[in-house]
Every structure is written in C-alpha cells, then in structure tokens.
Scaffold this motif. Structure first.
Motif, short mmCIF file in Angstrom:
data_model
loop_
_atom_site.label_atom_id
_atom_site.label_comp_id
_atom_site.label_asym_id
_atom_site.label_seq_id
_atom_site.Cartn_x
_atom_site.Cartn_y
_atom_site.Cartn_z
N GLY A 36 1.16 -1.30 -0.55
CA GLY A 36 -0.28 -0.03 -0.56
C GLY A 36 1.13 1.54 -0.06
N GLY A 37 0.36 1.95 0.73
CA GLY A 37 0.61 3.09 0.87
C GLY A 37 0.34 4.45 0.21
N SER A 72 1.19 -4.04 3.19
CA SER A 72 2.23 -3.41 4.26
C SER A 72 2.70 -1.67 3.22
CB SER A 72 3.44 -4.37 2.84
OG SER A 72 4.86 -3.43 3.13
N ARG A 122 8.35 5.88 4.33
CA ARG A 122 8.92 6.86 4.35
C ARG A 122 8.18 7.76 5.36
NH1 ARG A 122 10.10 5.15 -0.59
NH2 ARG A 122 12.01 3.39 -0.05
N GLY A 139 7.65 -1.31 6.54
CA GLY A 139 9.76 -1.17 6.23
C GLY A 139 9.48 -1.89 4.81
N PHE A 156 10.96 -4.57 2.18
CA PHE A 156 11.51 -6.08 2.26
C PHE A 156 13.11 -6.69 1.88
CE2 PHE A 156 6.96 -5.46 0.89
CZ PHE A 156 6.28 -6.69 2.15
N GLY A 157 13.78 -6.42 1.63
CA GLY A 157 15.06 -6.17 1.28
C GLY A 157 15.26 -6.59 -0.04
N GLY A 158 14.46 -6.07 -0.88
CA GLY A 158 14.36 -7.01 -2.84
C GLY A 158 13.16 -8.28 -3.13
N THR A 160 0.39 -0.47 -4.75
CA THR A 160 1.49 1.46 -4.17
C THR A 160 0.96 2.44 -5.01
OG1 THR A 160 2.90 -0.20 -5.93
CG2 THR A 160 2.64 -0.19 -3.64
N HIS A 161 2.02 3.33 -5.07
CA HIS A 161 1.26 4.81 -6.09
C HIS A 161 1.61 4.58 -7.31
CE1 HIS A 161 2.37 8.84 -7.88
NE2 HIS A 161 1.58 8.87 -6.61
N ALA A 174 5.54 4.28 -8.46
CA ALA A 174 6.22 3.43 -7.23
C ALA A 174 6.77 2.17 -8.13
CB ALA A 174 5.75 3.00 -5.80
N THR A 175 7.37 2.01 -8.77
CA THR A 175 7.90 0.74 -9.56
C THR A 175 8.65 0.28 -9.45
OG1 THR A 175 9.45 2.73 -10.88
CG2 THR A 175 7.24 2.51 -12.37
N THR A 176 9.44 0.36 -8.86
CA THR A 176 10.42 -0.75 -7.84
C THR A 176 9.60 -1.74 -7.63
OG1 THR A 176 12.47 0.89 -7.67
CG2 THR A 176 12.76 -1.20 -7.19
N MET A 177 9.06 -1.39 -6.56
CA MET A 177 8.10 -2.48 -5.65
C MET A 177 7.30 -2.84 -6.60
SD MET A 177 7.47 -3.33 -2.83
CE MET A 177 7.64 -5.27 -3.35
N GLN A 235 11.34 12.28 -3.59
CA GLN A 235 12.29 12.03 -4.37
C GLN A 235 12.67 12.59 -5.79
OE1 GLN A 235 12.44 7.27 -3.58
NE2 GLN A 235 9.69 8.52 -2.54
N LYS A 259 3.33 15.33 -11.65
CA LYS A 259 2.89 13.75 -12.11
C LYS A 259 1.23 13.49 -11.96
CE LYS A 259 5.40 11.60 -8.04
NZ LYS A 259 6.06 10.46 -7.20
P1 NAP Z 1 9.60 2.07 -5.51
O1 NAP Z 1 10.10 3.08 -5.96
O2 NAP Z 1 8.52 1.24 -5.84
O3 NAP Z 1 10.01 1.34 -3.95
C1 NAP Z 1 11.66 1.24 -3.23
C2 NAP Z 1 11.56 0.41 -2.34
O4 NAP Z 1 10.25 0.70 -1.22
C3 NAP Z 1 11.14 -1.04 -2.35
O5 NAP Z 1 11.90 -1.23 -3.51
C4 NAP Z 1 10.77 -1.23 -1.54
O6 NAP Z 1 12.77 -1.43 -0.37
C5 NAP Z 1 10.10 -0.42 -0.40
N1 NAP Z 1 8.57 -0.29 -0.80
C6 NAP Z 1 8.17 0.37 -1.52
N2 NAP Z 1 6.65 -0.20 -1.35
C7 NAP Z 1 6.71 -0.70 -0.53
C8 NAP Z 1 5.18 -1.20 0.49
N3 NAP Z 1 4.58 -0.62 0.00
N4 NAP Z 1 5.48 -2.34 1.17
C9 NAP Z 1 7.68 -2.83 1.89
N5 NAP Z 1 8.21 -1.69 1.22
C10 NAP Z 1 7.78 -1.09 -0.12
O7 NAP Z 1 8.32 3.27 -4.02
P2 NAP Z 1 8.59 5.59 -3.92
O8 NAP Z 1 8.23 5.64 -5.46
O9 NAP Z 1 9.90 5.40 -2.92
O10 NAP Z 1 6.90 4.87 -2.58
C11 NAP Z 1 6.86 4.50 -1.59
C12 NAP Z 1 6.04 4.11 -1.02
O11 NAP Z 1 5.40 5.09 -1.25
C13 NAP Z 1 5.15 2.99 -1.67
O12 NAP Z 1 3.95 2.25 -0.49
C14 NAP Z 1 3.98 4.45 -2.48
O13 NAP Z 1 2.74 3.89 -2.78
C15 NAP Z 1 4.34 4.93 -1.54
N6 NAP Z 1 3.77 6.60 -2.86
C16 NAP Z 1 4.89 6.72 -3.55
C17 NAP Z 1 5.11 8.16 -3.79
C18 NAP Z 1 5.56 8.42 -5.14
O14 NAP Z 1 5.33 9.88 -5.60
N7 NAP Z 1 6.48 7.56 -5.98
C19 NAP Z 1 3.32 8.98 -3.57
C20 NAP Z 1 2.60 8.63 -2.69
C21 NAP Z 1 2.74 7.44 -2.67
P3 NAP Z 1 12.68 -3.84 -0.67
O15 NAP Z 1 13.19 -3.57 -2.27
O16 NAP Z 1 13.65 -2.61 0.34
O17 NAP Z 1 11.28 -3.91 -0.33
#
Ligand code: NAP
Length: 250
Positions: free
Chosen positions: A7-8, A29, A33, A47, A49-51, A71-72, A75-78, A137, A196
């Motif tokens: 989520g998130g 999950s 952040r 937190g 998961f560690g990849g 996820t968002h 949030a492409t990596t997740m 970010q 975006k």
């Molecule tokens: P991301 O680039 O896709 O993911 C980076 C790393 O963060 C992942 O490899 C994972 O770490 C960890 N991660 C991401 N989402 C997770 C989740 N729901 N539960 C556990 N670990 C998670 O993600 P991001 O863009 O940094 O976004 C992080 C979180 O913020 C997401 O949950 C997303 O829904 C939320 N969010 C993002 C944005 C945005 O603009 N990107 C905006 C609003 C909310 P590991 O490899 O260690 O597992």
C-alpha cells in the motif's frame, strides 16, 4: 487465503477497509517513508522487504496466497519486485491502479512530458515561478537548475538536505481544496505548475486552480506498469478477482 496488500495510497487503505469488513485475512505493507502514516485497518507491517529475495521469503514465511499491488502509480520498483516475487513463489498477483488524469477535462491543454528533466525544460519555456508538486524523491532534478528560482515546493515530509535558499517549501499532504490551491498559487505568484500523473482526487485541486488562474501545467507521464500483471481500477474489482482466483500449488 491470506493476502499481502502493498500500500501507501488512499485506495490501498480503502481496499484494506473493504477486506477487513469482508473478513479477508489481509496484512497491509507500508514502505515506512512517512513519519506519521495514515494507517489502514487490519494488520500492518512497515518497512522494505530487502529486494525480491526478501519479498519471496516474506511470502513463503507468512503463507501468503494472494498479492495485491496498490502502491502509487510511480512506485515502479515495488511493482516490479512484486511481479518477480509472485512469479517465483507461484501465487496470483494483481495491480490496483487508480486511473490517471489523461481523461481530465483540461488534459489536452497541459504540457505532457516523459521525464523530470523534460518537465524542467517545458516549465522553463512557460514561466519563471514554478510550483513543484512531483514529490520529495524528484527534487534533485530541480535543485541544480533552479537553485536561484523562487520555486514553491510542496512535500509531505521534511527534507533531509536543506533546500536552496530561494525556494519556499510547504509541508502538506492533502486532500486539497480548489479555493485553498488558488490562494496558494496567488500568494506565491506561481506561473507554472509541475505535477506527475498521479491521478485520483487527493491532489487534483491544483489542476482546477491552475485552469481558473490561467496558469500552465506540466505533467510527467506515468511509467509503464510491469508487463503481465493484471490491472484493475477499484477495490471492488480486486475483491471479485480474489473470489475468482485460486492459489496455485506451492
Ligand atoms: P518504489 O520506488 O517502488 O520502491 C522502493 C523500495 O521501497 C522498494 O524496493 C521497497 O523496498 C520499498 N517499498 C515500496 N513500497 C513498499 C511497500 N508498500 N511496502 C514495503 N516496502 C515498500 O516506491 P517509492 O516510489 O519510493 O514509494 C514508497 C511508498 O510510498 C510506496 O508504498 C508508495 O505507494 C508510496 N507513495 C509513493 C509516491 C511516489 O510518488 N512514488 C507517492 C505517494 C505514495 P525493498 O526493496 O527493501 O523491499
């Protein structure tokens, strides 16, 4: 059946609420952040998961039978990790992805770009007092080129590094009102908005405010979702998928 819900997002919280109400065994999950996250109903873990390997281990250790990626959109990596891990473990996975703003009534008049550097270039042609709403970010893309601009930056969490002195940084997380956004844009004399294609209603008020004030909008297009992962747009469709899908042999 046991669901891991990545989520998130507001729609992930809504899906968790629906699942808890339906008696579904779900653990949400969050990445961890945000210092004071809006927590979903039901069980929550926080937190990374560690990849991929860490996620594979989590899925196995917790007997997860279904994986939902809510996820968002950026949030492409997740999402990619979820696709790989679900394939490795052999469980079904689905993406809950909110519709983008491509169908917004003003979308044809916006300046669509494929990258943050592209957004900087487009905004430079349109104005000199940008409103940056693409997220904490992404700020490194603007830090050097606009260090002396009176840029207005809105982020949820405080910055780790000090922003350029010329920047004005506001902390807020929405949802926002159109009147509030108009007031903000006027007060800071914003002449171009950068966003975006997050989609959804939480942060859409700035788009209406920009139209009303005649301020141009630059929009970064969404990244491609992982291929092969089914995608739905609302929690009800996830629940229907859960009812129809059966865990494969593990
Ligand atoms: P991301 O680039 O896709 O993911 C980076 C790393 O963060 C992942 O490899 C994972 O770490 C960890 N991660 C991401 N989402 C997770 C989740 N729901 N539960 C556990 N670990 C998670 O993600 P991001 O863009 O940094 O976004 C992080 C979180 O913020 C997401 O949950 C997303 O829904 C939320 N969010 C993002 C944005 C945005 O603009 N990107 C905006 C609003 C909310 P590991 O490899 O260690 O597992």
């Amino acid at each position: 059946m046991k669901v891991l819900l990545l989520g998130g997002t507001a729609e992930a919280r809504e899906l968790a609420r629906v699942m808890v109400a339906a008696g579904t065994d779900v653990v949400s999950s969050l990445a961890g952040r945000v210092s004071e996250p809006r927590l979903p109903e039901g069980a929550v873990r926080i937190g990374g998961f560690g990849g991929v390997s860490g996620l594979v281990a989590f899925l196995s250790e917790h007997d997860i039978t279904h994986l939902v990626v809510a996820t968002h959109p950026f949030a492409t990596t997740m999402a990619a990790h979820a696709s790989a891990a679900a394939g490795a473990v052999g469980i079904p996975v689905i993406r809950l992805l909110r519709p983008g703003w491509t169908t917004h009534q003003d979308a044809a008049g916006w300046h669509w770009v494929d990258s943050y550097p592209g957004a900087v270039a487009a905004a430079d042609r349109l104005g000199s007092r940008p409103f940056i709403t693409t997220g904490r970010q992404t700020l490194d893309h603007y830090r050097q080129v606009w260090h002396d601009r009176e840029a207005l930056v809105r982020i949820v969490e405080p910055l780790v590094m000090a922003p350029p002195p010329a920047w004005r940084v506001v902390h807020d997380r929405g949802p926002y009102s159109v009147n509030g956004e108009i007031e903000l844009l006027r007060r800071h004399e914003v002449d171009v908005v950068l966003t975006k294609d997050s989609g959804g209603s939480y942060t859409a008020a700035k788009l209406d405010a920009a139209r009303q004030l005649g301020v141009p909008v630059v929009v970064v297009r969404r990244p491609d979702p992982p291929s092969g992962m089914p995608q739905v747009a609302d929690p009800a469709a996830v629940m229907a998928w859960l009812r129809e899908s059966r865990p494969s042999a593990r």
